[in-house]
Design an enzyme around this catalytic site. Structure first.
Site, PDB file in Angstrom:
ATOM      1  CG  ASN A  15      41.941  51.827  45.109  1.00 15.64           C
ATOM      2  OD1 ASN A  15      42.069  52.185  43.886  1.00 15.64           O
ATOM      3  ND2 ASN A  15      41.665  52.664  46.059  1.00 15.64           N
ATOM      4  CE1 TYR A  25      42.147  41.115  39.545  1.00 15.50           C
ATOM      5  CE2 TYR A  25      41.298  43.365  39.830  1.00 15.50           C
ATOM      6  CZ  TYR A  25      42.179  42.216  40.301  1.00 15.50           C
ATOM      7  OH  TYR A  25      42.938  42.398  41.360  1.00 15.50           O
ATOM      8  CB  ILE A  26      35.958  41.673  39.614  1.00 15.59           C
ATOM      9  CG1 ILE A  26      37.138  42.469  40.186  1.00 15.59           C
ATOM     10  CG2 ILE A  26      35.116  41.186  41.116  1.00 15.59           C
ATOM     11  CD1 ILE A  26      36.591  44.003  40.770  1.00 15.59           C
ATOM     12  CE1 TYR A  32      32.982  53.045  36.390  1.00 16.21           C
ATOM     13  CE2 TYR A  32      34.447  54.333  37.947  1.00 16.21           C
ATOM     14  CZ  TYR A  32      33.733  52.745  37.614  1.00 16.21           C
ATOM     15  OH  TYR A  32      33.687  52.001  38.280  1.00 16.21           O
TER      16      TYR A  32
END
Length: 338
Positions: free
Chosen positions: A171, A13-14, A142
């Site tokens: 986010n 995604y990023i 995580y």
């Protein structure tokens, strides 16, 4: 030979958005991704090398064959629940593989590294606005794996002169303003794409986990930052390191925060769809408010987010969702297969 920027995890995604911004800024881009969660068709800007950070021979070959000026790391696993069930997987991929990459960089005299970190390193917040000095007490594997890499980076700078910038996201949201790229997770866990999947018919409803928090509308408030603005912070961090800047860390967010109910109401307005919402029990460990203090990034990097308005973030994400679906019919073109 023209120097290149290596984007590890650049099919995700990023990372895919970052590859586009780097290419548009005139950089030669190399993407390394094992396609475990990324998508081959997301690598539209740069050359894809399919492979894993555990493969040290591959890393040596990449650094030997290309003049790499800097490395951007987006290759971590990021599901909190999964990290609780499979901590070994997270420490192996997020920590051990990151060390493999750093050691390969040292062997080939590459000493500029930008790390995609997370607000999860802070754990339960002690204040509603979280700055870089907030205590770091991650509460899941995580978050601990990300903090370990940040600590490793500090030691590698002190011992070996490897300079790094860690960027802690809150986010990530939205999609490429031009519609080329967007968010695709399987399973999806982020609020905005989940809400938009309810709008497009890919799911029946959206769950609100608690509506009795001490917030104006009773739902949790979170900090959403547009993916393109995140990438602009990475580009500024890269320029900082290319100019021989010192190692540093920055929190990235909009500094305001929006409630779950605000996100749903905004999505209803943007999409014109009713979007059924169902209130459920609170989830353990969900704080009422979680917002970044990103003044340091604005002050020291000159970061100026362009898409801070929630409506704009949702509009860009909705255009991507519509490209992926036809109101319930999932478009099958984007997958991990060749």
């Amino acid at each position: 030979m023209k120097s290149s920027i290596l984007v590890v995890g650049g099919a995700g995604y990023i990372g895919s958005h970052m590859a586009k911004m780097l290419a548009q800024s005139g950089h030669d881009v190399i993407v390394l991704d094992n396609l475990s969660t990324g998508f081959r068709d997301a690598v539209r800007y740069g050359r894809l090398i399919e492979g894993d950070l555990a493969d040290q021979a591959l890393l040596d070959r990449i650094f030997a064959e290309d003049d790499i000026a800097a490395v951007l790391h987006f290759a971590a696993l990021s599901q909190v629940g999964e990290s609780m069930r499979e901590p070994a997987l997270y420490y192996r991929n997020n920590v051990a593989n990151a060390q493999n990459l750093l050691d390969a960089m040292l062997r080939h005299h590459v000493r500029r590294f930008i790390f995609s970190s997370t607000a999860a390193i802070f754990g339960e917040p002690e204040s509603t606005l979280i700055d870089e000095q907030h205590p770091q007490r991650p509460i899941n594997p995580y978050g601990r794996s990300k903090r370990m890499v940040e600590e490793m980076l500090a030691d590698y700078d002190s011992a070996y002169g490897l300079r790094s910038v860690s960027l802690r996201y809150f986010n990530a949201a939205g999609a490429d303003p031009e519609g080329d790229l967007g968010e695709r997770h399987d399973p999806e866990s982020h609020l905005i794409p989940l809400v938009l999947q309810a709008a497009s018919g890919r799911r029946n409803h959206i769950a609100i986990y608690g509506d009795d928090y001490a917030t104006p509308d009773g739902t949790c408030i979170r900090d959403y930052v547009h993916v393109w603005d995140l990438c602009s912070a990475h580009l500024l961090a890269l320029e900082h390191l290319l100019a021989d800047g010192d190692s540093d860390a920055f929190n990235l967010g909009n500094g305001t925060g929006f409630s779950v109910q605000e996100v749903i109401d905004t999505a209803r307005r943007v999409t014109g769809q009713p979007i059924l919402a169902q209130t459920q029990e609170r989830r353990p460990g969900d704080p009422a408010v979680l917002v970044a203090d990103s003044r340091k990034a604005r002050r020291e990097l000159g970061w100026e987010p362009r898409f801070e308005d929630l409506g704009t973030i949702v509009e860009h994400a909705w255009e991507w969702e519509k490209s992926m679906t036809r109101f319930g019919e999932v478009h099958r073109g984007g997958n991990n297969n060749p």
